[in-house]
Each structure stands twice: as C-alpha cells, then as structure tokens.
Design an enzyme around this catalytic site. Structure first.
Site, short mmCIF file in Angstrom:
data_model
loop_
_atom_site.label_atom_id
_atom_site.label_comp_id
_atom_site.label_asym_id
_atom_site.label_seq_id
_atom_site.Cartn_x
_atom_site.Cartn_y
_atom_site.Cartn_z
N CYS A 142 0.82 -1.21 0.00
CA CYS A 142 0.00 0.00 0.00
C CYS A 142 0.85 1.27 0.00
CB CYS A 142 -1.00 -0.02 1.15
SG CYS A 142 -2.41 1.11 0.86
N LYS A 163 -12.22 7.59 -0.91
CA LYS A 163 -11.38 6.44 -0.62
C LYS A 163 -11.77 5.23 -1.47
CE LYS A 163 -9.63 4.13 3.57
NZ LYS A 163 -9.81 4.04 5.04
N SER A 192 -7.88 -0.11 0.64
CA SER A 192 -8.27 0.88 1.63
C SER A 192 -7.28 2.04 1.54
CB SER A 192 -8.26 0.26 3.04
OG SER A 192 -8.59 1.23 4.02
N HIS A 235 -4.34 -4.77 -0.07
CA HIS A 235 -4.02 -5.36 1.24
C HIS A 235 -4.41 -6.83 1.28
CE1 HIS A 235 -2.74 -1.81 3.50
NE2 HIS A 235 -3.71 -1.13 2.91
N GLU A 237 -2.86 -8.91 2.79
CA GLU A 237 -2.50 -9.39 4.12
C GLU A 237 -3.61 -9.15 5.15
OE1 GLU A 237 -1.58 -5.03 4.50
OE2 GLU A 237 -1.53 -6.54 2.90
N ARG A 249 -14.14 2.79 12.48
CA ARG A 249 -13.25 3.87 12.93
C ARG A 249 -13.51 5.15 12.15
NH1 ARG A 249 -7.63 3.02 10.59
NH2 ARG A 249 -8.85 3.84 8.82
#
Length: 344
Positions: A142, A163, A192, A235, A237, A249
């Site tokens: 990222c 985003k 993200s 991502h 992972e 969040r």
C-alpha cells in the site's frame, strides 16, 4: 518448493515455459539450503495486529524463515507499548551491516499527505537505499508501495476525493509469472486508500510490469522485471474483519470521503459477517514470493551488492503475452459484475 526430475525429461521445456522450478539431479545435488532471512519494516499504527497478519502468511510457506522487525526512529508510535518496541524492534542503525533475502515494507495511514510532509520520509528513503544493496527482494504494501515507486522510479501519487474501499476484482496479466503463478484469472483484493499511482508513469518505465489490474481499483500488483521489488497496492494481508474495523473507525470520526465497503458484507448488510474472499490468493502470493526468493537468492548474502551492481539479481521474466492476460479470446467485462480483462 522445486521438483527434482530426471535429466533430459521432455516435460522440462514445458515446465520452464510455465515458470515452474524444476531441478535436474546434478543441479539439485549442488543446491545449498539455509533458512531465509527476512526483515519487516512495520509502519502501521497497530503493530501487533500487522505482525500477526504478516507472520500468518509467511508461516504458510514450508520454508524456514528467520524474521527481524524494524521501526523508524523519526516517528513515535502511539498504538503500541514502548516495551514491545524495545523488546522486538530495532532502527536501521542496528541492521546496516546485515544482509537479508527479503524485506517487507508495510503501509501507513498517510497516503493523503505529500511524501515530503511525512515526518519519517527521509528515513524511509534511507532504508530503501540501504535495501538496494543489502536485500535480495522487497515486498512493499500500500503506502509503502506508493512511496517506493515514487522514490525509486518517479511514479507519481494522486490523492483521491473518495477512498478506494472494499474488495475489488483484479485481473491476472500473465498466468506464468512467478509471483502470480497459480492465480485465478480473477483475484479479489482488499483496498483501503485515499490515493492512487499514475499508470502512465508505470507504463513509461520499462523496468516495471503490472501483474494484476482492476477496472475500479487500478493496478493491484506491480513488480520490477527481475522481481527484486514487488509492489502490492492493496491489502492481501488483511484479516477478515480489518475493513469492518476501519469502516467503524472512519465513521466514528465523521469522515465523509469514505464509502461503504464494496463487495465485503453479504447483501451490503454490516450486521452480517464479512465474506473472507481473498485468503487463498493472499497465501498463494506470499508462498510464490518466498519460493522465488528461496530459489534465486545467493547462499552467501554478502554477494547481494555485487549482484545488484551487475544487474544479475533474480531473473528477467517478461510478459508471455501483453496486455490481454492469460486468455486468448476477446473476453470483455460482464455487465454489472466487473469481471473481464484489462483495457486494450
């Protein structure tokens, strides 16, 4: 792992063309084996969570891997105890005389900022320059990928109004690439991020190749031609619940540029358990990368600087076909589902 085959076996040529490691008896008997040495530069705020995600993927390989952890000295982490950092992490100064088979550089929640405004940017560049002579192959994730593409290849970053958030289809660009060998023609990848990289800059650089690409999410996996550097813009992972935690969040902060995560909750219902749809490709990517490093890294890591200087690091594997990916037909996107091949 490589397979050992009889000398002169006709299948050898086919296996070579498909980027499958096959060793004849004489080569296998000369092969020296040792654990892989890996260092992780962890830039994420939740360091323990990121450690767990990465080690979970690394552990899926049958290879023995020795792992060290690196942190920056110019940024103070606030989401992890000082004791944890003192016990498990070191700054670059402690690693400068070490050589490694692999380096992993994580993302960081700073993609909305100009690179030069990030407080550890100069240290980040110093670490990448060190890796250029002390590490055989680096996997960037990222923001780490964006920063490395910019510092090493001049690939610009563009901040987005909204985003890129959710799980997006990525289209395989070469079915016989070492890093993506075994991938399905469509691989789902979590994203993200509030920034994207400039595809024109990537296309203009002959040292770079796009391995997966998505119509909505853009390039998901980029690599140098010799695979000494691999850039994952998404991502793979991430764990099953990571996007849900990030969404909660961001909503609690009142952010208005974060959409509902795409292709994540069944029926777009956040009360339902997310679908973990990218795990197989995540495991395959990391196993492929570690296996490629294992097969091509020198036994004596002190040879890495000379190999880099002579541009003999790894292998130069260019596209088998470009840019239509593994398909030979004129397959285009199905209406409404986002599957297909890269733009022509």
């Amino acid at each position: 792992m490589p397979i050992k085959i009889p000398e002169g076996l006709p299948a050898r040529a086919i296996l070579d063309s498909e980027r499958i490691f096959a060793l004849e008896k004489a080569d296998a008997e000369q092969q020296r084996v040792r654990p892989l040495r890996l260092v992780i530069l962890n830039l994420m705020p939740k360091k323990i969570e990121t450690e767990t995600q990465l080690l979970r993927l690394i552990s899926k390989s049958p290879l023995q891997v020795d792992v060290d952890f690196m942190k920056t000295s110019t940024h103070e982490a606030t989401h992890v105890s000082r004791d944890h950092l003192l016990k498990f992490y070191e700054n670059l100064d402690a690693f400068e005389d070490n050589y490694y088979d692999g380096l992993v550089v994580t993302g960081a929640p700073v993609e909305h900022m100009p690179f030069e405004d990030v407080d550890y940017w100069d240290e980040f560049r110093r670490i990448l320059d060190w890796a250029g002579t002390h590490v055989f192959s680096t996997m960037y994730l990222c923001w780490g990928a964006m920063g490395a593409l910019y510092h090493r290849y001049g690939v610009r970053k563009h901040v987005l109004d909204q985003k890129i958030f959710g799980v997006f289809p990525q289209r395989l660009q070469d079915e016989y690439c070492f890093i993506t060998n075994g991938f399905d023609e469509i691989a789902l990848q979590p994203h993200s991020r509030l920034a994207d990289v400039d595809m024109r800059d990537i296309r203009a650089n002959e040292d770079l190749q796009v391995l997966t690409w998505g119509e909505e999410s853009g390039p998901g996996l980029v690599a140098t031609r010799d695979f000494s550097e691999v850039f994952a813009l998404g991502h793979w992972e991430y764990g099953k619940w990571t996007l849900a935690e990030e969404y909660e969040r961001d909503m609690s902060r009142g952010l208005t540029n974060v959409p509902f995560p795409v292709n994540y909750f069944p029926h777009d219902d956040p009360s339902q358990e997310p679908l973990f749809a990218w795990r197989a490709h995540a495991n395959l990517l990391w196993r492929n990368w570690l296996n490629w490093v294992y097969q091509t890294t020198p036994y004596d890591l002190r040879e890495v600087p000379q190999l880099r200087a002579e541009k003999r690091l790894g292998t130069d594997r260019r596209y088998r076909r470009s840019p239509a990916g593994p398909r030979g037909d004129d397959f285009h996107t199905f209406d409404g589902c986002g599957y297909g091949v890269i733009e022509r």
